[in-house]
Design a protein around this motif. Sequence first.
Motif, PDB file in Angstrom:
ATOM      1  N   LEU A 272       0.830  -1.210   0.000  1.00 27.30           N
ATOM      2  CA  LEU A 272       0.000   0.000   0.000  1.00 27.30           C
ATOM      3  C   LEU A 272       0.861   1.255   0.000  1.00 27.30           C
ATOM      4  O   LEU A 272       0.539   2.256  -0.639  1.00 27.30           O
ATOM      5  N   THR A 273       2.001   1.165   0.753  1.00 30.04           N
ATOM      6  CA  THR A 273       2.904   2.321   0.810  1.00 30.04           C
ATOM      7  C   THR A 273       3.425   2.656  -0.572  1.00 30.04           C
ATOM      8  O   THR A 273       3.505   3.831  -0.961  1.00 30.04           O
ATOM      9  N   VAL A 274       3.805   1.645  -1.347  1.00 29.63           N
ATOM     10  CA  VAL A 274       4.287   1.861  -2.722  1.00 29.63           C
ATOM     11  C   VAL A 274       3.201   2.508  -3.568  1.00 29.63           C
ATOM     12  O   VAL A 274       3.465   3.426  -4.367  1.00 29.63           O
ATOM     13  N   ILE A 275       1.954   2.035  -3.407  1.00 28.70           N
ATOM     14  CA  ILE A 275       0.834   2.599  -4.181  1.00 28.70           C
ATOM     15  C   ILE A 275       0.633   4.060  -3.839  1.00 28.70           C
ATOM     16  O   ILE A 275       0.449   4.912  -4.726  1.00 28.70           O
ATOM     17  N   TYR A 276       0.700   4.395  -2.525  1.00 32.49           N
ATOM     18  CA  TYR A 276       0.507   5.786  -2.098  1.00 32.49           C
ATOM     19  C   TYR A 276       1.637   6.689  -2.595  1.00 32.49           C
ATOM     20  O   TYR A 276       1.407   7.835  -2.993  1.00 32.49           O
ATOM     21  N   ILE A 277       2.849   6.154  -2.596  1.00 31.72           N
ATOM     22  CA  ILE A 277       3.977   6.947  -3.106  1.00 31.72           C
ATOM     23  C   ILE A 277       3.821   7.215  -4.596  1.00 31.72           C
ATOM     24  O   ILE A 277       4.067   8.331  -5.084  1.00 31.72           O
ATOM     25  N   ASP A 278       3.380   6.172  -5.359  1.00 32.50           N
ATOM     26  CA  ASP A 278       3.116   6.359  -6.790  1.00 32.50           C
ATOM     27  C   ASP A 278       2.026   7.407  -7.012  1.00 32.50           C
ATOM     28  O   ASP A 278       2.103   8.222  -7.947  1.00 32.50           O
ATOM     29  N   SER A 279       1.001   7.359  -6.152  1.00 32.15           N
ATOM     30  CA  SER A 279      -0.077   8.340  -6.263  1.00 32.15           C
ATOM     31  C   SER A 279       0.436   9.749  -6.005  1.00 32.15           C
ATOM     32  O   SER A 279       0.062  10.706  -6.706  1.00 32.15           O
ATOM     33  N   ILE A 280       1.305   9.893  -5.004  1.00 30.51           N
ATOM     34  CA  ILE A 280       1.895  11.211  -4.715  1.00 30.51           C
ATOM     35  C   ILE A 280       2.701  11.707  -5.919  1.00 30.51           C
ATOM     36  O   ILE A 280       2.607  12.872  -6.318  1.00 30.51           O
ATOM     37  N   LYS A 281       3.519  10.797  -6.511  1.00 32.87           N
ATOM     38  CA  LYS A 281       4.333  11.197  -7.656  1.00 32.87           C
ATOM     39  C   LYS A 281       3.454  11.585  -8.848  1.00 32.87           C
ATOM     40  O   LYS A 281       3.698  12.611  -9.496  1.00 32.87           O
ATOM     41  N   ARG A 282       2.409  10.774  -9.121  1.00 38.37           N
ATOM     42  CA  ARG A 282       1.554  11.054 -10.286  1.00 38.37           C
ATOM     43  C   ARG A 282       0.834  12.395 -10.131  1.00 38.37           C
ATOM     44  O   ARG A 282       0.762  13.191 -11.062  1.00 38.37           O
ATOM     45  N   ASN A 283       0.301  12.635  -8.941  1.00 36.81           N
ATOM     46  CA  ASN A 283      -0.408  13.896  -8.727  1.00 36.81           C
ATOM     47  C   ASN A 283       0.545  15.085  -8.653  1.00 36.81           C
ATOM     48  O   ASN A 283       0.174  16.212  -8.978  1.00 36.81           O
ATOM     49  N   SER A 284       1.769  14.828  -8.230  1.00 38.80           N
ATOM     50  CA  SER A 284       2.776  15.889  -8.277  1.00 38.80           C
ATOM     51  C   SER A 284       3.089  16.257  -9.715  1.00 38.80           C
ATOM     52  O   SER A 284       3.279  17.434 -10.053  1.00 38.80           O
ATOM     53  N   TYR A 285       3.144  15.215 -10.587  1.00 38.28           N
ATOM     54  CA  TYR A 285       3.342  15.487 -12.013  1.00 38.28           C
ATOM     55  C   TYR A 285       2.173  16.307 -12.578  1.00 38.28           C
ATOM     56  O   TYR A 285       2.365  17.193 -13.421  1.00 38.28           O
ATOM     57  N   ARG A 286       0.950  15.982 -12.125  1.00 40.19           N
ATOM     58  CA  ARG A 286      -0.231  16.724 -12.587  1.00 40.19           C
ATOM     59  C   ARG A 286      -0.101  18.194 -12.218  1.00 40.19           C
ATOM     60  O   ARG A 286      -0.359  19.091 -13.023  1.00 40.19           O
ATOM     61  N   LEU A 287       0.276  18.442 -10.976  1.00 42.88           N
ATOM     62  CA  LEU A 287       0.455  19.826 -10.533  1.00 42.88           C
ATOM     63  C   LEU A 287       1.567  20.511 -11.321  1.00 42.88           C
ATOM     64  O   LEU A 287       1.455  21.677 -11.708  1.00 42.88           O
ATOM     65  N   SER A 288       2.644  19.756 -11.555  1.00 45.85           N
ATOM     66  CA  SER A 288       3.774  20.303 -12.308  1.00 45.85           C
ATOM     67  C   SER A 288       3.341  20.679 -13.728  1.00 45.85           C
ATOM     68  O   SER A 288       3.704  21.746 -14.237  1.00 45.85           O
ATOM     69  N   LYS A 289       2.572  19.797 -14.387  1.00 44.53           N
ATOM     70  CA  LYS A 289       2.097  20.071 -15.743  1.00 44.53           C
ATOM     71  C   LYS A 289       1.218  21.314 -15.777  1.00 44.53           C
ATOM     72  O   LYS A 289       1.394  22.199 -16.628  1.00 44.53           O
ATOM     73  N   LEU A 290       0.277  21.365 -14.840  1.00 49.93           N
ATOM     74  CA  LEU A 290      -0.637  22.505 -14.808  1.00 49.93           C
ATOM     75  C   LEU A 290       0.114  23.814 -14.576  1.00 49.93           C
ATOM     76  O   LEU A 290      -0.093  24.801 -15.288  1.00 49.93           O
TER      77      LEU A 290
END
Length: 488
Positions: A272-290
């Motif tokens: 679950l920790t790996v999944i949450y870290i991936d989620s943090i990275k993906r949403n960080s990329y979203r913020l970065s793109k925006l």
Amino acid sequence: MRKSNIKNKGRQAMLWGCFSIVCLSLIIMLFSIYCMRKVNEESDVITKKILTRQIFSMEILTSLINQETGVRAYIITEKKSFLEPYYLGSKGMQGYYNFLDNLKYVGLNSNTTNRLNQQMKSIQTFYKEQISLVDNGNSYEAKLNLDKGKKLVDEFKVTNNIVLNEIELNINSSNEKIANTHTIHKYLLFFLGIILIVGNYIFISYIWNSMHEKIKKKNEKNKDLQKILTSQEEYIVNISHELKTPLNVILSAAQLLDVYCDSGLLDEKKNLTVIYIDSIKRNSYRLSKLINNIIDLSKIESGLFELTLSNNNIVKVVEDMVIAVTEFTKSKGLRLIFDTDIEEKIITCDPQKIDKIVLNLISNAIKFSKVGGEIFVNIKNEIEFIEISVKDNGIGIEKKYLNTIFDKYNQVDKSLSRKSEGAGVGLSLVKSIVELAGGSINVESELGVGSKFIVKLPSKKNLQENIKFNDAIRSGKENIQVEFSDVY
């Protein structure tokens, strides 16, 4: 500058219109005064000169007849009392001579007036001779010439009638001039009045149309401003949603990881920790793109956005990016196909911006394609430009949205339940970058059939040095993660 010129021209037109109307009105007034003066002059000629001379002529003729009668009676009776009409007529003779001299000013024939003058002198001379004969006792001799005085008066009467006829002709001519002046005045005033009315109508119409046009432009500006305000409000709502969603996900994942750390469950909850870290990275990329897109658009609008140009093989640049995202498109159940009619084409471009354009268009195609669909990336070599197209067989776009698809912050699907996220700045940014590079972009689409985005870039090589872009500089993986961060 252009608006001020239009305003100045409008003011000049209004001033010229007012000046023309004033001048035309002044012309009408001056012409009316001239015509009235002309009529008065002709009337004065008739009343003060012609009619006066006509009356005086009749009085002199009557006086001569009275003189002739008085002299005749004196010759016959030799009584002095009968000479009173003669003496009275003689006193008015000088006025009559002055009258004859003034007849030339009313346009009478000088020969006729001279003849009248000679006849009058002959008559007066004859009367004096007759009276002298009687006074000297030669009544008989005077009686012999008794009819001669009447004959001389009759001849004078004939000549005087000629003068009266000429005076009558002058009166008729003056009356005709007055009538003609009235007619010309009437029609010319009518004509000038029509011109004045038409001029006023044109001037008023111009002012009305000018005011109406200004009001219309103001209304259009107000509508445009209202649209901009509405778009800005929608943008604020969308951007708030786009910012809050990844932040909430990051915050939630961070809180769970914090709980696992405090409770010592990190090892136990490793998956679950790996999944949450991936989620943090993906949403960080979203913020970065925006954030990057918003910053890039702001730079373009302020003129601070720059392209790092170099000579590159545009076919390889696009093909490398397509290959890099092939696995991702497969994971979404889509097939990505690349095709080109040329193997190499060196043009001056910014490879990183080309990557951004291609990634954005492919990302857009992925968002609106169904599982099992296909995405085609094609390159065509034209004489003056290179054509890069991204085509899908997804849901397509309605015709009413085609004109606004590249507008800033525009989203065709504004519902919060749409398939993929996005603040609506991607296509606007793509268009801005393409146009900054001297190219163009347009879209062809049919609802339910699919869409095709066509980018045309100048196929020119401006740099002297043949610089080839180093592929190592391009952080392709991270770029893909950022651009595809809002595709689920």
